[in-house]
Write a protein that holds these residues in place. Sequence first.
Motif, mmCIF file in Angstrom:
data_model
loop_
_atom_site.group_PDB
_atom_site.id
_atom_site.type_symbol
_atom_site.label_atom_id
_atom_site.label_comp_id
_atom_site.label_asym_id
_atom_site.label_seq_id
_atom_site.Cartn_x
_atom_site.Cartn_y
_atom_site.Cartn_z
ATOM 1 N N GLU A 211 0.827 -1.204 0.000
ATOM 2 C CA GLU A 211 0.000 0.000 0.000
ATOM 3 C C GLU A 211 0.862 1.256 0.000
ATOM 4 N N ALA A 212 1.949 1.243 0.744
ATOM 5 C CA ALA A 212 2.851 2.397 0.752
ATOM 6 C C ALA A 212 3.494 2.605 -0.607
ATOM 7 N N ALA A 213 3.846 1.486 -1.267
ATOM 8 C CA ALA A 213 4.440 1.614 -2.604
ATOM 9 C C ALA A 213 3.431 2.165 -3.597
ATOM 10 N N ARG A 214 2.190 1.740 -3.471
ATOM 11 C CA ARG A 214 1.154 2.264 -4.370
ATOM 12 C C ARG A 214 0.936 3.759 -4.130
ATOM 13 N N ILE A 215 0.938 4.183 -2.858
ATOM 14 C CA ILE A 215 0.750 5.602 -2.547
ATOM 15 C C ILE A 215 1.886 6.440 -3.128
ATOM 16 N N ASP A 216 3.094 5.848 -3.139
ATOM 17 C CA ASP A 216 4.244 6.559 -3.709
ATOM 18 C C ASP A 216 4.227 6.595 -5.231
ATOM 19 N N GLY A 217 3.225 5.971 -5.833
ATOM 20 C CA GLY A 217 3.086 6.035 -7.283
ATOM 21 C C GLY A 217 3.653 4.854 -8.034
#
Length: 314
Positions: A211-217
Motif C-alpha cells: 500500500e505504501a508503494a502504491r501511494i508513492d506512485g
Amino acid sequence: MPAGDYALAVSAKAHPTARKPATRRQKRDRLVAVGFLAPFMILLLIFQYVPLLLMARNSLYDYTLLNPAAEKFVGLRNFTDMIEYDDAATSFGITFLFALGVVFFVIPVAFSLALFLNSKLPSRGLVRTIIMLPVVTSSVVVATMWSFLLDPSNGLVNGVLGILGIGNQPFLTSTSQALAAIIAMTLWQQVGFGAILFLAGLQGLPPELTEAARIDGATRRQVLWNVTIPLLSRTTLFVVVIMTVFSLQAFAPAFLMTQGGPQESTNLIVYHIYNTAFIMQQAGYASALSVALLLVVLAISMAQMALLRSRWNY
C-alpha cells in the motif's frame, strides 16, 4: 526468626531464579508426552536410523543379495570405484541436469500460479484443489499416465501433433527428448506444490508495504519486482531446495517411463542404485552410492539452513 527459616530466606534471595522441583502434575504430563512420542520414536529408530547405519556399514563390504553371507570387507574400495569408473559420475550428472531443469521451470510457473490464486477468483477453493490434485496423486500413476500420453505410436500428444501436421515425436525413445519429457511430467506433477508454498508466502506479506508503494506512485509491475519478489526471497529459496531434493530422489519416471534409457540418457541416480543392487547384484557398491547421495542431500539441506538465516523478518 529461627535459624533454619533465616537460611532458607537468604538462599531464596541469593537464587531468585532457582528451579522449583517438578510438581506431581508436571511429572504426569511428561510421562504422558513420552508415552505418546515413544511409538513414533521407536518406529523412526527401527525404520530410518537403523537402516542408515546398516547402509553405511554395507558400503564397506562387497556382497550380493543372493548370497549375503559371503560378504567380503573391502574398506573404501566401493567409494574409490565411484571415482575410478564413470557410471556414478554420469548418473549424478544426469540427475543434477534433471533437477536443474525441474527447478528452472517450476519456480516461474509456480510463482505465476500463486499470483493467480492470490487474486480474487470465484471458486478459489475448487481451483486450488485442481492444481493440487497431481501433487497428491501417486508418482506411479502419474508416470504410467504420461507414458500413455507420450507413446510414440498412438499417444494422445502425438495424435494432436498429427492433427497439426507435425510428425510423431519419439519423446521417450530419443536421447535428446527423453530427459525433457520426464522433466515436463515432473513439472506438471510438482508445480501445484510450489504454487501453494508461494501462495502461503504471498498471504504472509504485510499489506502496508504494498500500500505504501502504491501511494508513492509505483505501478503493479514495480511493486512486484521491487517489493513482492524481494520479500519472497526466503520462500523462493525454500521452494528451490525442496524441489532440488525431490528431484535428486526421483525414481518412478526413470523406472516406469524410460528404464534409464535410451542410452542411459535418463539414468537417474536412484534408478542407477536400484539397478546396481537388484540387477547387477552389487549391493555393497549400491550402498556406497546411497551414502554419496545422502551426503549430497545433507549438503543441500545445510546450505538451506545457512542461507535461510536472515537478519530481518516481516
